[in-house]
Design an enzyme around this catalytic site. Sequence first.
Site, PDB file in Angstrom:
ATOM      1  N   CYS A  89      -4.868   7.524  10.013  1.00 24.14           N
ATOM      2  CA  CYS A  89      -5.080   6.957  11.342  1.00 24.14           C
ATOM      3  C   CYS A  89      -4.664   7.963  12.410  1.00 24.14           C
ATOM      4  CB  CYS A  89      -4.253   5.680  11.494  1.00 24.14           C
ATOM      5  SG  CYS A  89      -4.793   4.349  10.409  1.00 24.14           S
ATOM      6  N   VAL A 113       8.284   6.155  17.380  1.00 17.78           N
ATOM      7  CA  VAL A 113       8.032   6.888  16.133  1.00 17.78           C
ATOM      8  C   VAL A 113       6.835   7.842  16.283  1.00 17.78           C
ATOM      9  CG1 VAL A 113       7.497   6.677  13.667  1.00 17.78           C
ATOM     10  CG2 VAL A 113       9.069   5.052  14.752  1.00 17.78           C
ATOM     11  N   LYS A 160       0.838  -1.208   0.000  1.00 16.15           N
ATOM     12  CA  LYS A 160       0.000   0.000   0.000  1.00 16.15           C
ATOM     13  C   LYS A 160       0.870   1.253   0.000  1.00 16.15           C
ATOM     14  CE  LYS A 160      -1.610   1.444   4.152  1.00 16.15           C
ATOM     15  NZ  LYS A 160      -1.229   2.830   4.510  1.00 16.15           N
ATOM     16  N   ASN A 161       1.818   1.302   0.920  1.00 19.18           N
ATOM     17  CA  ASN A 161       2.583   2.539   1.087  1.00 19.18           C
ATOM     18  C   ASN A 161       3.476   2.825  -0.113  1.00 19.18           C
ATOM     19  OD1 ASN A 161       1.271   2.842   3.488  1.00 19.18           O
ATOM     20  ND2 ASN A 161       2.964   2.165   4.783  1.00 19.18           N
ATOM     21  N   ARG A 179      -3.399  10.094   4.968  1.00 14.80           N
ATOM     22  CA  ARG A 179      -2.163  10.854   5.102  1.00 14.80           C
ATOM     23  C   ARG A 179      -1.375  10.923   3.785  1.00 14.80           C
ATOM     24  NH1 ARG A 179       0.636  13.876   9.075  1.00 14.80           N
ATOM     25  NH2 ARG A 179       2.844  13.661   8.649  1.00 14.80           N
ATOM     26  N   ARG A 216      -8.252  -0.513   4.520  1.00 10.97           N
ATOM     27  CA  ARG A 216      -7.303   0.425   3.908  1.00 10.97           C
ATOM     28  C   ARG A 216      -6.004  -0.289   3.509  1.00 10.97           C
ATOM     29  NH1 ARG A 216      -5.894   4.757   7.632  1.00 10.97           N
ATOM     30  NH2 ARG A 216      -4.560   5.187   5.872  1.00 10.97           N
ATOM     31  N   ASP A 252       4.508  -0.035  12.472  1.00 15.02           N
ATOM     32  CA  ASP A 252       3.249  -0.600  11.955  1.00 15.02           C
ATOM     33  C   ASP A 252       3.052  -2.072  12.335  1.00 15.02           C
ATOM     34  OD1 ASP A 252       2.778   1.824  10.396  1.00 15.02           O
ATOM     35  OD2 ASP A 252       4.488   1.133   9.232  1.00 15.02           O
ATOM     36  N   ARG A 279       0.494  14.174  14.363  1.00 11.83           N
ATOM     37  CA  ARG A 279       0.849  13.915  12.961  1.00 11.83           C
ATOM     38  C   ARG A 279       0.913  15.196  12.111  1.00 11.83           C
ATOM     39  NH1 ARG A 279      -1.640   8.679  10.251  1.00 11.83           N
ATOM     40  NH2 ARG A 279       0.444   8.562   9.384  1.00 11.83           N
TER      41      ARG A 279
HETATM   42  N1  EPU Z   1       6.378  13.930  11.434  1.00  9.73           N
HETATM   43  C1  EPU Z   1       6.358  15.251  11.838  1.00  9.73           C
HETATM   44  N2  EPU Z   1       6.202  16.203  10.873  1.00  9.73           N
HETATM   45  C2  EPU Z   1       6.075  15.895   9.556  1.00  9.73           C
HETATM   46  C3  EPU Z   1       6.119  14.533   9.154  1.00  9.73           C
HETATM   47  C4  EPU Z   1       6.266  13.569  10.126  1.00  9.73           C
HETATM   48  O1  EPU Z   1       6.459  15.573  13.006  1.00  9.73           O
HETATM   49  O2  EPU Z   1       5.940  16.811   8.729  1.00  9.73           O
HETATM   50  C5  EPU Z   1       6.522  12.891  12.450  1.00  9.73           C
HETATM   51  C6  EPU Z   1       5.268  12.005  12.553  1.00  9.73           C
HETATM   52  O3  EPU Z   1       4.260  12.611  13.337  1.00  9.73           O
HETATM   53  C7  EPU Z   1       5.842  10.753  13.154  1.00  9.73           C
HETATM   54  C8  EPU Z   1       7.232  10.663  12.530  1.00  9.73           C
HETATM   55  O4  EPU Z   1       7.531  11.987  12.065  1.00  9.73           O
HETATM   56  O5  EPU Z   1       5.947  10.909  14.532  1.00  9.73           O
HETATM   57  C9  EPU Z   1       7.352   9.694  11.370  1.00  9.73           C
HETATM   58  O6  EPU Z   1       6.357   9.950  10.419  1.00  9.73           O
HETATM   59  P1  EPU Z   1       6.563   9.652   8.879  1.00  9.73           P
HETATM   60  O7  EPU Z   1       6.501  10.928   8.149  1.00  9.73           O
HETATM   61  O8  EPU Z   1       7.752   8.765   8.685  1.00  9.73           O
HETATM   62  O9  EPU Z   1       5.263   8.825   8.569  1.00  9.73           O
HETATM   63  P2  EPU Z   1       4.369   8.911   7.282  1.00  9.73           P
HETATM   64  O10 EPU Z   1       5.216   9.092   6.087  1.00  9.73           O
HETATM   65  O11 EPU Z   1       3.255   9.856   7.502  1.00  9.73           O
HETATM   66  C10 EPU Z   1       4.510   6.394   6.685  1.00  9.73           C
HETATM   67  C11 EPU Z   1       3.534   5.283   6.511  1.00  9.73           C
HETATM   68  C12 EPU Z   1       2.983   4.888   7.863  1.00  9.73           C
HETATM   69  C13 EPU Z   1       4.144   4.484   8.780  1.00  9.73           C
HETATM   70  C14 EPU Z   1       5.180   5.610   8.848  1.00  9.73           C
HETATM   71  C15 EPU Z   1       6.415   5.251   9.628  1.00  9.73           C
HETATM   72  C16 EPU Z   1       2.549   5.711   4.357  1.00  9.73           C
HETATM   73  C17 EPU Z   1       1.367   6.080   3.582  1.00  9.73           C
HETATM   74  N3  EPU Z   1       2.434   5.719   5.670  1.00  9.73           N
HETATM   75  O12 EPU Z   1       3.780   7.474   7.260  1.00  9.73           O
HETATM   76  O13 EPU Z   1       2.179   3.758   7.623  1.00  9.73           O
HETATM   77  O14 EPU Z   1       3.657   4.215  10.065  1.00  9.73           O
HETATM   78  O15 EPU Z   1       5.587   5.993   7.518  1.00  9.73           O
HETATM   79  O16 EPU Z   1       7.066   4.176   9.051  1.00  9.73           O
HETATM   80  O17 EPU Z   1       3.589   5.400   3.781  1.00  9.73           O
HETATM   81  C18 EPU Z   1       0.425   2.256   7.993  1.00  9.73           C
HETATM   82  O18 EPU Z   1       0.740   1.707   6.923  1.00  9.73           O
HETATM   83  O19 EPU Z   1      -0.370   1.760   8.810  1.00  9.73           O
HETATM   84  C19 EPU Z   1       1.027   3.557   8.312  1.00  9.73           C
HETATM   85  C20 EPU Z   1       0.511   4.387   9.204  1.00  9.73           C
END
Ligand code: EPU
Length: 430
Positions: free
Chosen positions: A117, A327, A22-23, A93, A397, A305, A122
């Site tokens: 989620c 995280v 998915k991601n 997201r 999802r 995850d 976030r």
């Molecule tokens: N963060 C910030 N500011 C930002 C961006 C991120 O503070 O502008 C923080 C987040 O709040 C979090 C940390 O940085 O505490 C890491 O977030 P990251 O940006 O790495 O997460 P993401 O890109 O939003 C993806 C996956 C998530 C997975 C995370 C961590 C997708 C669509 N989502 O999210 O997947 O948990 O990386 O590996 O790729 C899932 O599949 O269930 C899922 C939530």
Amino acid sequence: MDKIYIRGGNPLHGRVDIGGSKNDSLAIMAAALLIPGKTVLQNVPRNLDVHTLIDIFRHLGVQSSFLQNGGLEIDATKVTNSTAPHDLVRQMRASFNILGALLARCGYASVAMPGGCDFGARPVNFHIKGLEQLGCKLNLEHGVYTGEVKRFEGAIIFLEFPSAGTTQHLMIAACCGKGRTVIENCAMEPEVLNLALFLNACGAVIEGAGSPTITIDGVEELHPTEFAILPDRLQASTYALAAAITGGDVIIANAIPSHCGPVMAKLQETGAEVIPMEEGLRIRRTGKIQPTDLKTMPHPGFPTDIQQPFASLLSIADGVSMITETVYESRFQYTAELRKLGAVIRVEGRNAKITGVKKLSGAPVTCTDLRGGAAMVIAGLAAEGETEIDGLEHLDRGYEDLVSKLRGLGAQVSRGSERAAVGGLRVCSA
Ligand code: EPU
């Protein structure tokens, strides 16, 4: 609304095929908006998030359809509208990554703050700061970001945290920019590397993806290509846990062992056998489940995850385990639901202490989020009696064909909205 019904206790046996990630799909689909022409992506899962992004694309004048050979064709020959539908963007997201792609392609974009989620705040501050460093002006009004840029310009960007989404977003934005961009402290997830491989296959010049420093030399334009999405490492780990918790023996076909390394290492500590094979991974458990401690970390650490379904396994381990979430600020909502099945879990801040019990017992539970839903399914497979799971819009999802795949392994599981006349398991619609 549908529910999933599981009568636990059957050891799972056989082979399950893991679908596309998915991601990985969502990031590469966003990148396809940069490309004038028809991009074809193989192995895209047909889950709710992918369909939501396809709907968003339709509003932008970009048509997508699944071809007979299974590939998803995205025709971004023209992008006729760069204002994304706010209600759809708020559903997940990953849709926020279209902001950079639309700005690069159209020079103007309007995209709402994303949803997804609920694990605490976030924020999107890293994304915004990075896009601004690339030379874009952004305004936030009533929860909607609006931006303009003639052409992104190269910059040196240091990420405060190796955020997966930000690393992907900035790669997408910078690859057709002017000059060189260097991103430091990048996320190193396999999906980051695969996005770079995709963009390079389309003519981008990106080096270092998969390491902490990524260098992007901007090009004038990208061209379409056909490209394969990675097998879903999070699904692979979830099925591995299903095998382990039930004392089963399952081949997880298509799993890439190196992508699942941290989870497999912890699984071995709990007493499961992990056997890398040419076709994927084989997971087998015969003895007691041993307790272990784990801490979530950015890749290549233990993935945030998977701590949820892992907690289900540890809830029937022979002793006390500790999960530390580093995280996200708040990702233990699901533990309240696991307790309804008899798990003994105490959460304090970012730590969850799990005291193993002899057995779980079935009860009605809810998916608090996508991976929290996976925790309910894994626990239900081992629980005595029937577990009834609702809130499936979260699970849908990220796990397509979940019920049929588990049934293929011998689980007593069904999905539907009505009770069967006798015998416990309900009418099945999946
Ligand atoms: N963060 C910030 N500011 C930002 C961006 C991120 O503070 O502008 C923080 C987040 O709040 C979090 C940390 O940085 O505490 C890491 O977030 P990251 O940006 O790495 O997460 P993401 O890109 O939003 C993806 C996956 C998530 C997975 C995370 C961590 C997708 C669509 N989502 O999210 O997947 O948990 O990386 O590996 O790729 C899932 O599949 O269930 C899922 C939530």
